[in-house]
Design an enzyme around this catalytic site. Sequence first.
Site, PDB file in Angstrom:
ATOM      1  N   TYR A   1       0.844  -1.196   0.000  1.00 27.49           N
ATOM      2  CA  TYR A   1       0.000   0.000   0.000  1.00 27.49           C
ATOM      3  C   TYR A   1       0.879   1.244   0.000  1.00 27.49           C
ATOM      4  O   TYR A   1       0.661   2.173  -0.784  1.00 27.49           O
ATOM      5  CB  TYR A   1      -0.935  -0.013   1.217  1.00 27.49           C
ATOM      6  CG  TYR A   1      -1.753   1.252   1.338  1.00 27.49           C
ATOM      7  CD1 TYR A   1      -2.820   1.490   0.479  1.00 27.49           C
ATOM      8  CD2 TYR A   1      -1.454   2.216   2.290  1.00 27.49           C
ATOM      9  CE1 TYR A   1      -3.568   2.657   0.563  1.00 27.49           C
ATOM     10  CE2 TYR A   1      -2.183   3.380   2.388  1.00 27.49           C
ATOM     11  CZ  TYR A   1      -3.240   3.602   1.530  1.00 27.49           C
ATOM     12  OH  TYR A   1      -3.962   4.767   1.622  1.00 27.49           O
TER      13      TYR A   1
ATOM     14  N   GLU B   1     -11.568   6.218   4.771  1.00 24.57           N
ATOM     15  CA  GLU B   1     -10.924   7.091   5.765  1.00 24.57           C
ATOM     16  C   GLU B   1     -11.870   7.362   6.935  1.00 24.57           C
ATOM     17  O   GLU B   1     -11.437   7.413   8.084  1.00 24.57           O
ATOM     18  CB  GLU B   1     -10.452   8.400   5.128  1.00 24.57           C
ATOM     19  CG  GLU B   1      -9.313   8.248   4.135  1.00 24.57           C
ATOM     20  CD  GLU B   1      -8.008   7.745   4.732  1.00 24.57           C
ATOM     21  OE1 GLU B   1      -7.825   7.763   5.971  1.00 24.57           O
ATOM     22  OE2 GLU B   1      -7.136   7.333   3.950  1.00 24.57           O
TER      23      GLU B   1
ATOM     24  N   TRP C   1      -5.177   2.060  10.247  1.00 28.06           N
ATOM     25  CA  TRP C   1      -5.401   1.975   8.800  1.00 28.06           C
ATOM     26  C   TRP C   1      -5.223   0.539   8.325  1.00 28.06           C
ATOM     27  O   TRP C   1      -5.917   0.074   7.432  1.00 28.06           O
ATOM     28  CB  TRP C   1      -4.484   2.924   8.025  1.00 28.06           C
ATOM     29  CG  TRP C   1      -4.657   2.748   6.551  1.00 28.06           C
ATOM     30  CD1 TRP C   1      -3.753   2.240   5.669  1.00 28.06           C
ATOM     31  CD2 TRP C   1      -5.841   3.023   5.781  1.00 28.06           C
ATOM     32  NE1 TRP C   1      -4.296   2.191   4.400  1.00 28.06           N
ATOM     33  CE2 TRP C   1      -5.584   2.664   4.444  1.00 28.06           C
ATOM     34  CE3 TRP C   1      -7.100   3.529   6.092  1.00 28.06           C
ATOM     35  CZ2 TRP C   1      -6.518   2.800   3.425  1.00 28.06           C
ATOM     36  CZ3 TRP C   1      -8.036   3.670   5.080  1.00 28.06           C
ATOM     37  CH2 TRP C   1      -7.735   3.301   3.769  1.00 28.06           C
TER      38      TRP C   1
END
Length: 183
Positions: free
Chosen positions: A20, A42, A50
Amino acid sequence: MSELIRCTWPGLADPMYLAYHDEEWGRPVKGDDAVYERVVLEAFQSGLSWLTILRKRENFRAAFDHFSLLKVAAYTEHDVERLLADPGIVRNRAKIEAAIANARAALDLPGGLSDLVWRYADPDAPAPRTTADVPAITPASTALAKELKRHGFRFVGPTTAYALMQAIGLVNDHIEGCLARTR
């Protein structure tokens, strides 16, 4: 020739997190559905890691019809209940309802979500030298959050807006010398 480095935040242990960082974070993302996906993810990340969201991203995509604004905007209470029962995503009623409301709000935007968000891009910002130089919010993220809220968006405060800006390339917060900075 100097050795390339990597931002420290993804660590070195999780290949998904490294991929990522190296291949996606900070790269330009445009298009209303694609930007909407990042807004939703988000928002769901708020208060969580995350990496938790990243590991569930494919489940989120399946559960939210691949983040099609038209499809999600048409969701009903039945869909909210379906999503609350889905163990593959983060089951938070407020965030699920916000995702649906945000799809509806995005469809009402003149020019679309992608165009609105990209007005806040700062491609010429200097490279942070260290992770400590990366802010959590900026005047631009505060303005973007305010603009999104003005249009009816939820779960889009300045910190979430800045994470979105970083994720989709409105700013490039890869540290100076990071191998992903110039890709």
